[in-house]
Design an enzyme around this catalytic site. Structure first.
Site, PDB file in Angstrom:
ATOM      1  N   HIS A   1      21.412  75.453 143.623  1.00  0.00           N
ATOM      2  CA  HIS A   1      20.340  74.913 144.457  1.00  0.00           C
ATOM      3  C   HIS A   1      20.992  74.487 145.768  1.00  0.00           C
ATOM      4  CE1 HIS A   1      22.096  71.124 143.259  1.00  0.00           C
ATOM      5  NE2 HIS A   1      21.823  71.366 141.979  1.00  0.00           N
TER       6      HIS A   1
ATOM      7  N   HIS B   1      24.425  72.707 145.751  1.00  0.00           N
ATOM      8  CA  HIS B   1      25.590  73.597 145.641  1.00  0.00           C
ATOM      9  C   HIS B   1      25.863  74.287 146.978  1.00  0.00           C
ATOM     10  CE1 HIS B   1      24.112  73.671 141.323  1.00  0.00           C
ATOM     11  NE2 HIS B   1      25.381  73.371 141.139  1.00  0.00           N
TER      12      HIS B   1
ATOM     13  N   GLN C   1      32.487  69.596 128.176  1.00  0.00           N
ATOM     14  CA  GLN C   1      31.902  68.395 128.787  1.00  0.00           C
ATOM     15  C   GLN C   1      30.507  68.090 128.275  1.00  0.00           C
ATOM     16  OE1 GLN C   1      32.313  70.185 132.848  1.00  0.00           O
ATOM     17  NE2 GLN C   1      30.340  69.220 133.241  1.00  0.00           N
TER      18      GLN C   1
ATOM     19  N   GLN D   1      28.459  63.974 146.024  1.00  0.00           N
ATOM     20  CA  GLN D   1      28.287  62.540 145.828  1.00  0.00           C
ATOM     21  C   GLN D   1      27.228  62.252 144.754  1.00  0.00           C
ATOM     22  OE1 GLN D   1      29.997  60.038 146.951  1.00  0.00           O
ATOM     23  NE2 GLN D   1      28.657  58.421 146.167  1.00  0.00           N
TER      24      GLN D   1
ATOM     25  N   ASP E   1      27.175  63.251 141.860  1.00  0.00           N
ATOM     26  CA  ASP E   1      27.930  62.885 140.656  1.00  0.00           C
ATOM     27  C   ASP E   1      29.096  61.997 141.078  1.00  0.00           C
ATOM     28  OD1 ASP E   1      26.599  64.704 138.508  1.00  0.00           O
ATOM     29  OD2 ASP E   1      26.902  65.990 140.240  1.00  0.00           O
TER      30      ASP E   1
ATOM     31  N   VAL F   1      22.190  66.037 148.264  1.00  0.00           N
ATOM     32  CA  VAL F   1      21.057  66.745 148.856  1.00  0.00           C
ATOM     33  C   VAL F   1      19.819  66.460 148.004  1.00  0.00           C
ATOM     34  CG1 VAL F   1      20.129  69.002 149.490  1.00  0.00           C
ATOM     35  CG2 VAL F   1      22.571  68.536 149.765  1.00  0.00           C
TER      36      VAL F   1
ATOM     37  N   LEU G   1      18.524  66.932 144.064  1.00  0.00           N
ATOM     38  CA  LEU G   1      18.522  68.266 143.459  1.00  0.00           C
ATOM     39  C   LEU G   1      19.486  68.276 142.278  1.00  0.00           C
ATOM     40  CD1 LEU G   1      18.479  70.590 146.607  1.00  0.00           C
ATOM     41  CD2 LEU G   1      16.571  69.701 145.260  1.00  0.00           C
TER      42      LEU G   1
HETATM   43  P1  AMP Z   1      27.120  71.353 138.692  1.00  0.00           P
HETATM   44  O1  AMP Z   1      26.919  72.831 138.836  1.00  0.00           O
HETATM   45  O2  AMP Z   1      25.863  70.614 138.361  1.00  0.00           O
HETATM   46  O3  AMP Z   1      28.286  71.008 137.818  1.00  0.00           O
HETATM   47  O4  AMP Z   1      27.493  70.826 140.132  1.00  0.00           O
HETATM   48  C1  AMP Z   1      28.540  71.412 140.882  1.00  0.00           C
HETATM   49  C2  AMP Z   1      28.839  70.529 142.054  1.00  0.00           C
HETATM   50  O5  AMP Z   1      27.674  70.392 142.865  1.00  0.00           O
HETATM   51  C3  AMP Z   1      29.259  69.114 141.653  1.00  0.00           C
HETATM   52  O6  AMP Z   1      30.333  68.682 142.461  1.00  0.00           O
HETATM   53  C4  AMP Z   1      28.015  68.313 141.912  1.00  0.00           C
HETATM   54  O7  AMP Z   1      28.287  66.956 142.231  1.00  0.00           O
HETATM   55  C5  AMP Z   1      27.450  69.027 143.112  1.00  0.00           C
HETATM   56  N1  AMP Z   1      26.013  68.739 143.242  1.00  0.00           N
HETATM   57  C6  AMP Z   1      25.070  68.845 142.278  1.00  0.00           C
HETATM   58  N2  AMP Z   1      23.873  68.433 142.741  1.00  0.00           N
HETATM   59  C7  AMP Z   1      24.065  68.048 144.026  1.00  0.00           C
HETATM   60  C8  AMP Z   1      23.211  67.532 145.048  1.00  0.00           C
HETATM   61  N3  AMP Z   1      21.923  67.311 144.841  1.00  0.00           N
HETATM   62  N4  AMP Z   1      23.762  67.254 146.250  1.00  0.00           N
HETATM   63  C9  AMP Z   1      25.088  67.463 146.475  1.00  0.00           C
HETATM   64  N5  AMP Z   1      25.941  67.963 145.560  1.00  0.00           N
HETATM   65  C10 AMP Z   1      25.438  68.252 144.346  1.00  0.00           C
END
Ligand code: AMP
Length: 246
Positions: A26, A29, A53, A140, A142, A168, A176
């Site tokens: 999204h 990412h 995880q 941020q 996470d 974001v 998101l």
């Molecule tokens: P994930 O695929 O959910 O493991 O996320 C991959 C990376 O994208 C991680 O570093 C998340 O913190 C980051 N991420 C996920 N959602 C957001 C968001 N809404 N805004 C900024 N970064 C995000």
């Protein structure tokens, strides 16, 4: 853009940025891909839904997966290489070595998802060793994950610069998340209580949603972080408290 499935196919470069992800891309990412694009000669995005995880009973099996769509989005955002390793590449037969960030990894998310940050820290160190990035990009959104990874990199002298990019959000304020796809329209409406309560620093605005935690934490920067359940879906979010009195 090239898609590779083994580490031996990964290119080297004078400056390499890595964005570790679990896919279902999204705009959150994509913002990380763009940040990496600005600062590096080569941008590698890893896509690995990391079983280590997820605790038993969590959403590993139903986690959204769409490689073709993700590849098109990554390509459009200027990513050079999409690295989609098999589980064996990350966890070879006989695997038994884990990274435990003891304190930071056991509070808040760590308390409610035992083993989660052990899985996160281990997969990130493994990815860092396979890809050997100069910089790695995290969201941020996470905040605790970013803090855990930064701590691990410092503690173990991992030669990577950890970059953290802003959360974001959708126009209505919901952060998101790949997990937002689980929400029905009614649940999505109810979920808006989470960003609203955080923004107002007022737990009572959670409107009776089951709360795992709603707490301040010093993750550099200091944040107010929360996790709630909306139906079967667990959502996390946080706001940065920098500049506010602790
Ligand atoms: P994930 O695929 O959910 O493991 O996320 C991959 C990376 O994208 C991680 O570093 C998340 O913190 C980051 N991420 C996920 N959602 C957001 C968001 N809404 N805004 C900024 N970064 C995000």
């Amino acid at each position: 853009m090239k898609t590779v499935r083994t580490a031996t196919e990964l290119p080297r470069a004078d400056s390499l940025g890595l964005v570790p992800t679990m896919g279902a891309f999204h705009d959150g990412h994509l913002s990380l891909f763009r940040a990496a694009r600005e600062e590096n000669e080569l941008v590698v995005v890893s896509l690995f839904v990391n079983p280590a995880q997820f605790a038993p009973g969590e959403d590993l099996d139903r986690y959204p997966r769409d490689e073709e769509r993700d590849a098109a989005l990554a390509d459009d955002s200027g990513v050079d290489v999409l690295f989609i390793p098999d589980a064996d590449e990350i966890y070879p037969p006989g695997f038994q070595t884990w990274v435990e960030v003891e304190e930071l990894g056991s509070i808040l998310e760590g308390e409610h998802r035992p083993g989660h940050f052990r899985g996160v820290a281990t997969v990130c160190l493994k990815l860092f060793n396979l890809v050997r990035p100069d910089r790695a990009y995290f969201g941020q959104k996470d905040a605790q994950q970013a803090a855990v990874i930064r701590r691990m990199a410092r503690d173990l002298a991992v030669p990577v610069d950890i970059r953290v990019c802003p959360t974001v959000r959708d126009e209505d304020g919901l952060a998101l998340s790949s997990r937002n796809a689980y929400l029905s329209p009614e649940e999505r409406e109810a979920a808006l209580a989470l960003p609203r309560a955080l923004e107002a620093r007022d737990r009572s605005l959670l409107n009776g949603l089951p709360v795992d935690y709603f707490e301040e934490a010093d993750f550099e920067p200091r944040v107010l972080a929360a996790a709630v359940r909306v139906g079967r879906t667990r959502l996390i979010d946080n706001v940065v408290l920098e500049g506010e009195r602790p």
